[in-house]
Design a protein around this motif. Structure first.
Motif, PDB file in Angstrom:
ATOM      1  N   VAL A  89      42.008  47.721  23.851  1.00 13.66           N
ATOM      2  CA  VAL A  89      41.929  46.545  24.707  1.00 13.66           C
ATOM      3  C   VAL A  89      40.962  45.565  24.064  1.00 13.66           C
ATOM      4  O   VAL A  89      39.807  45.894  23.826  1.00 13.66           O
ATOM      5  CB  VAL A  89      41.434  46.935  26.113  1.00 13.66           C
ATOM      6  CG1 VAL A  89      41.214  45.714  26.957  1.00 13.66           C
ATOM      7  CG2 VAL A  89      42.400  47.885  26.763  1.00 13.66           C
TER       8      VAL A  89
ATOM      9  N   LEU B 288      31.529  45.811  31.554  1.00 15.02           N
ATOM     10  CA  LEU B 288      32.680  46.222  30.753  1.00 15.02           C
ATOM     11  C   LEU B 288      33.683  47.019  31.585  1.00 15.02           C
ATOM     12  O   LEU B 288      34.884  46.735  31.571  1.00 15.02           O
ATOM     13  CB  LEU B 288      32.216  47.044  29.548  1.00 15.02           C
ATOM     14  CG  LEU B 288      33.302  47.477  28.577  1.00 15.02           C
ATOM     15  CD1 LEU B 288      33.905  46.259  27.890  1.00 15.02           C
ATOM     16  CD2 LEU B 288      32.725  48.436  27.563  1.00 15.02           C
ATOM     17  N   ILE B 289      33.215  47.978  32.335  1.00 10.20           N
ATOM     18  CA  ILE B 289      34.107  48.799  33.152  1.00 10.20           C
ATOM     19  C   ILE B 289      34.728  47.963  34.273  1.00 10.20           C
ATOM     20  O   ILE B 289      35.909  48.122  34.588  1.00 10.20           O
ATOM     21  CB  ILE B 289      33.354  50.032  33.692  1.00 10.20           C
ATOM     22  CG1 ILE B 289      33.049  50.981  32.537  1.00 10.20           C
ATOM     23  CG2 ILE B 289      34.159  50.736  34.774  1.00 10.20           C
ATOM     24  CD1 ILE B 289      32.140  52.118  32.882  1.00 10.20           C
TER      25      ILE B 289
ATOM     26  N   LEU C 279      38.634  42.290  24.022  1.00 12.97           N
ATOM     27  CA  LEU C 279      37.853  41.498  24.969  1.00 12.97           C
ATOM     28  C   LEU C 279      37.883  40.036  24.562  1.00 12.97           C
ATOM     29  O   LEU C 279      37.752  39.706  23.392  1.00 12.97           O
ATOM     30  CB  LEU C 279      36.402  41.987  25.005  1.00 12.97           C
ATOM     31  CG  LEU C 279      36.178  43.401  25.543  1.00 12.97           C
ATOM     32  CD1 LEU C 279      34.714  43.770  25.417  1.00 12.97           C
ATOM     33  CD2 LEU C 279      36.626  43.506  26.977  1.00 12.97           C
TER      34      LEU C 279
ATOM     35  N   ARG D 173      35.415  44.791  34.150  1.00 14.21           N
ATOM     36  CA  ARG D 173      36.436  43.934  33.544  1.00 14.21           C
ATOM     37  C   ARG D 173      37.678  44.737  33.155  1.00 14.21           C
ATOM     38  O   ARG D 173      38.798  44.281  33.336  1.00 14.21           O
ATOM     39  CB  ARG D 173      35.886  43.230  32.305  1.00 14.21           C
ATOM     40  CG  ARG D 173      34.767  42.291  32.596  1.00 14.21           C
ATOM     41  CD  ARG D 173      35.255  41.104  33.392  1.00 14.21           C
ATOM     42  NE  ARG D 173      34.125  40.248  33.679  1.00 14.21           N
ATOM     43  CZ  ARG D 173      33.896  39.686  34.851  1.00 14.21           C
ATOM     44  NH1 ARG D 173      34.721  39.868  35.847  1.00 14.21           N
ATOM     45  NH2 ARG D 173      32.849  38.935  35.033  1.00 14.21           N
ATOM     46  N   LEU D 174      37.483  45.911  32.598  1.00 16.38           N
ATOM     47  CA  LEU D 174      38.618  46.724  32.189  1.00 16.38           C
ATOM     48  C   LEU D 174      39.399  47.266  33.378  1.00 16.38           C
ATOM     49  O   LEU D 174      40.592  47.535  33.262  1.00 16.38           O
ATOM     50  CB  LEU D 174      38.159  47.874  31.291  1.00 16.38           C
ATOM     51  CG  LEU D 174      37.625  47.456  29.917  1.00 16.38           C
ATOM     52  CD1 LEU D 174      37.108  48.673  29.168  1.00 16.38           C
ATOM     53  CD2 LEU D 174      38.677  46.727  29.115  1.00 16.38           C
ATOM     54  N   SER D 175      38.744  47.441  34.511  1.00 16.51           N
ATOM     55  CA  SER D 175      39.448  47.939  35.690  1.00 16.51           C
ATOM     56  C   SER D 175      40.228  46.838  36.398  1.00 16.51           C
ATOM     57  O   SER D 175      40.955  47.106  37.341  1.00 16.51           O
ATOM     58  CB  SER D 175      38.469  48.596  36.657  1.00 16.51           C
ATOM     59  OG  SER D 175      37.611  47.618  37.218  1.00 16.51           O
ATOM     60  N   GLY D 176      40.035  45.574  35.959  1.00 15.59           N
ATOM     61  CA  GLY D 176      40.812  44.477  36.501  1.00 15.59           C
ATOM     62  C   GLY D 176      40.210  43.812  37.715  1.00 15.59           C
ATOM     63  O   GLY D 176      40.863  43.018  38.371  1.00 15.59           O
TER      64      GLY D 176
ATOM     65  N   CYS E 295      29.265  39.603  29.384  1.00 16.39           N
ATOM     66  CA  CYS E 295      28.553  40.860  29.109  1.00 16.39           C
ATOM     67  C   CYS E 295      27.172  40.557  28.528  1.00 16.39           C
ATOM     68  O   CYS E 295      26.187  41.189  28.899  1.00 16.39           O
ATOM     69  CB  CYS E 295      29.347  41.732  28.149  1.00 16.39           C
ATOM     70  SG  CYS E 295      30.838  42.434  28.857  1.00 16.39           S
TER      71      CYS E 295
ATOM     72  N   THR F 278      34.647  37.131  28.283  1.00 14.13           N
ATOM     73  CA  THR F 278      34.167  38.429  28.738  1.00 14.13           C
ATOM     74  C   THR F 278      32.971  38.869  27.915  1.00 14.13           C
ATOM     75  O   THR F 278      31.997  39.386  28.463  1.00 14.13           O
ATOM     76  CB  THR F 278      35.285  39.477  28.649  1.00 14.13           C
ATOM     77  OG1 THR F 278      36.394  39.033  29.415  1.00 14.13           O
ATOM     78  CG2 THR F 278      34.817  40.809  29.160  1.00 14.13           C
ATOM     79  N   SER F 279      33.025  38.649  26.624  1.00 12.93           N
ATOM     80  CA  SER F 279      31.895  39.013  25.773  1.00 12.93           C
ATOM     81  C   SER F 279      30.658  38.224  26.157  1.00 12.93           C
ATOM     82  O   SER F 279      29.549  38.773  26.215  1.00 12.93           O
ATOM     83  CB  SER F 279      32.230  38.756  24.305  1.00 12.93           C
ATOM     84  OG  SER F 279      33.333  39.521  23.913  1.00 12.93           O
TER      85      SER F 279
END
Length: 99
Positions: free
Chosen positions: A1, A78-79, A3, A81-84, A11, A7-8
């Motif tokens: 995935v 991060l988590i 980023l 964002r990755l979980s939506g 973070c 998003t970066s």
């Protein structure tokens, strides 16, 4: 995935916010580390045991500080964002309950 740059950047903002908001944590860790230095630098009779305990405690303090202040806020974002989850649904890890 992959980023995105947004998003970066978010973070990075969370990471720097965590460092500034958690100022008592590094200060306490530094004071504790300075207190353990005599064990690490000991010489004389029984110094081997003192140095072993002191170096373990010092290493644990430094690693716990780095994990707690730098990596936890980073992985929180991060988590999320990755979980939506959207930005509105994700609570700041440093927000007080009144916010």
């Amino acid at each position: 995935v992959a980023l995105s740059s947004t998003t970066s950047f978010q973070c990075f903002q969370t990471l720097t916010k965590g460092v500034h908001n958690e100022q008592p944590t590094p200060m306490t860790s530094m004071a504790f580390s300075l207190g353990v230095l005599p064990l690490v630098l000991s010489t004389g009779a029984g110094s081997g045991g003192r140095q072993a305990i002191g170096s373990g405690v010092l290493g644990g303090t430094i690693s716990a500080t780095v994990l707690g202040v730098l990596l936890v806020p980073f992985f929180f974002v991060l988590i999320a964002r990755l979980s939506g989850q959207s930005k509105d649904k994700v609570a700041s890890p440093h927000a007080s309950p009144a916010e």
